[in-house]
Design an enzyme around this catalytic site. Structure first.
Site, PDB file in Angstrom:
ATOM      1  NE  ARG A   1      -4.335  -1.604   1.554  1.00 37.54           N
ATOM      2  CZ  ARG A   1      -5.202  -2.224   2.159  1.00 37.54           C
ATOM      3  NH1 ARG A   1      -4.923  -2.198   3.464  1.00 37.54           N
ATOM      4  NH2 ARG A   1      -6.263  -2.914   1.812  1.00 37.54           N
TER       5      ARG A   1
ATOM      6  CE  LYS B   1     -20.525 -16.112   5.304  1.00 36.98           C
ATOM      7  NZ  LYS B   1     -21.044 -14.874   6.424  1.00 36.98           N
TER       8      LYS B   1
ATOM      9  N   GLY C   1      -8.704  -8.015  -2.694  1.00 36.92           N
ATOM     10  CA  GLY C   1      -8.871  -8.960  -1.798  1.00 36.92           C
ATOM     11  C   GLY C   1      -8.175 -10.386  -1.787  1.00 36.92           C
TER      12      GLY C   1
ATOM     13  N   GLY D   1     -13.150  -4.595  -0.099  1.00 40.49           N
ATOM     14  CA  GLY D   1     -14.557  -4.250  -0.111  1.00 40.49           C
ATOM     15  C   GLY D   1     -14.850  -3.157  -1.190  1.00 40.49           C
TER      16      GLY D   1
END
Ligand code: AMP
Length: 410
Positions: A36, A215, A367, A390
């Site tokens: 980052r 999910k 992610g 996200g």
């Protein structure tokens, strides 16, 4: 199109730059992955070279949830690493607001830089804007905090894509309060908007999306949004078993969300043959690196669970990916953290790299899929790997990003 740092004059100006320097630290406070910080360098270097006076700000971790452990979340290791990478002193100020900080910022010369201490040391940073705030005092506290930050600068730069889906004070209240002054995006956000926004909205076809992970519930919005745009959607990961079980297939102990069976059936009807499901799975009775695993092309036995896509699925999915002109990938195809259940994910990473070589634009939505690209050693063979986990998902879902909307249009 948003204005970028290339569209404004920065010499002699005090520039408040919101970065995402939220790096992982080990117990000794050492940075375990500085990507980052590396990702922030192009914008920082450019602004310094152009004679800006830089006031960098970021959050790190969640000190608000562990106030007694606040010291663990200082940005000191980040300032040190940033200074090494820039070859230039990056003093860390003791706080992000207050008279001492203002005085120090006022003494900055052209081409100099300071880093403010962790924004989340002030709870005002993360007070929710959208939810009805039960305590108006908290709201006022957020505005007051943001006003103090704005007093540090003449120009606002947002280069913190990973935080752009949040209504934090430094992300949204500050640029709102700076209306009339230049408020632009840095190179990192510019790149994310280009690939996750423009490319996905206007793709070269065939446009293939590959979605996996744990999910369905986390990804319904993305599936719907991408279904409206893509030619084929390849489903893998545990998510696939909710679709298969909804269809009446036996999936043994595989991870499923029965409350989503209706949604899964509805999505399949809407998508028709464009939505593809695995035709075989690697199954085992436990998620263990050693131990028997088998390939199942039909119902999964009651004592087994599907942990990866099988060889036939790999073959067909890889072919679809290799012949695409645009590919977007989010979520691993199996439990990629544990061999041998990483094979499907690695094979898809390879197919993405092959597609890139053939001229496709390949995009990885951050992610776990970004981690999988690294694991496969293929990260540098992908057109764009998003820095936002996200944030990337929400952006692909087409959710509005107030923190970006508020910035100046080109
Ligand atoms: P997500 O954050 O939703 O992208 O999910 C990533 C996680 O999904 C990873 O930790 C994977 O291990 C997990 N995962 C992928 N496939 C499966 C599967 N078949 N069964 C259980 N977990 C899975």
């Amino acid at each position: 199109m948003k204005k970028t740092i290339d569209d404004i004059n920065v010499r002699g100006k005090r520039i408040l730059v919101r970065l995402d320097l939220n790096v992982p630290l080990d117990d000794a406070g050492r940075i375990t992955d500085d990507r980052r910080i590396q990702a922030a360098l192009p914008t920082v270097k450019r602004l310094l070279a152009d004679g800006g006076r830089l006031v960098l700000m970021s959050h790190l971790g969640r000190p608000d949830e562990e106030p007694e452990q606040k010291h663990k979340y200082t940005l000191a290791p980040v300032a040190k690493r940033l200074s090494e990478l820039l070859g230039k002193a990056v003093p860390l100020l003791p706080d992000c607001v207050g008279p001492d900080v203002m005085a120090r910022v006022a003494r900055l010369h052209d081409g100099e830089v300071v880093l403010l201490e962790n924004l989340r040391f002030h709870e005002a940073e993360t007070i929710k804007d959208k939810k009805a705030v039960p305590n108006p005092k908290l709201r006022e506290q957020k505005d007051a905090f943001a006003r103090e930050l704005t007093s540090l600068a003449d120009v606002y730069v947002n280069d913190a894509f990973g935080t752009c889906h949040r209504d934090n004070a430094s992300m949204l209240t500050v640029p709102k309060l700076m209306a009339g002054k230049p408020r632009v995006v840095g190179y990192l956000v510019q790149r994310e908007l280009k690939f996750l926004g423009e490319t996905v909205s206007n793709p070269k076809r065939p446009f293939v999306c590959m979605l996996g992970g744990a999910k369905v519930s986390d990804k319904i919005g993305v599936i719907r949004s991408l279904l409206a745009k893509c030619d084929t959607i390849l489903i893998g990961g545990a998510m696939a078993y909710t679709f298969l079980a909804a269809d009446g297939m036996g999936v043994g102990k595989s991870m499923v969300e029965p409350e989503l069976y209706d949604t899964a059936r509805q999505l399949r009807t809407e998508a028709g043959p464009r939505l593809r499901l695995p035709v075989d799975s690697v199954v085992a009775s436990e998620i263990k690196a050693v131990g028997p695993s088998a390939v199942c092309t039909d119902s999964i036995p009651a004592d087994k669970m599907g942990l990866d896509i099988g060889p036939l699925t790999i073959k067909t999915y890889a072919e679809v990916v290799r012949t695409a002109k645009t590919v977007v990938w989010n979520g691993p195809m199996g439990v990629f953290e544990v061999a041998p259940f990483d094979q499907g994910t690695i094979a898809m990473a390879q197919a993405m790299a092959d597609a890139t070589v053939r001229g496709a634009i390949t995009i990885v939505g951050g992610g776990d899929s970004a981690a999988a690209m690294d694991k496969a050693g293929l990260a540098d063979r992908i057109t764009h790997i998003s820095t936002g986990g996200g944030a990337a998902l929400e952006f692909l879902e087409g959710k509005p990003f107030a923190a970006i909307d508020v910035l100046d249009e080109a």
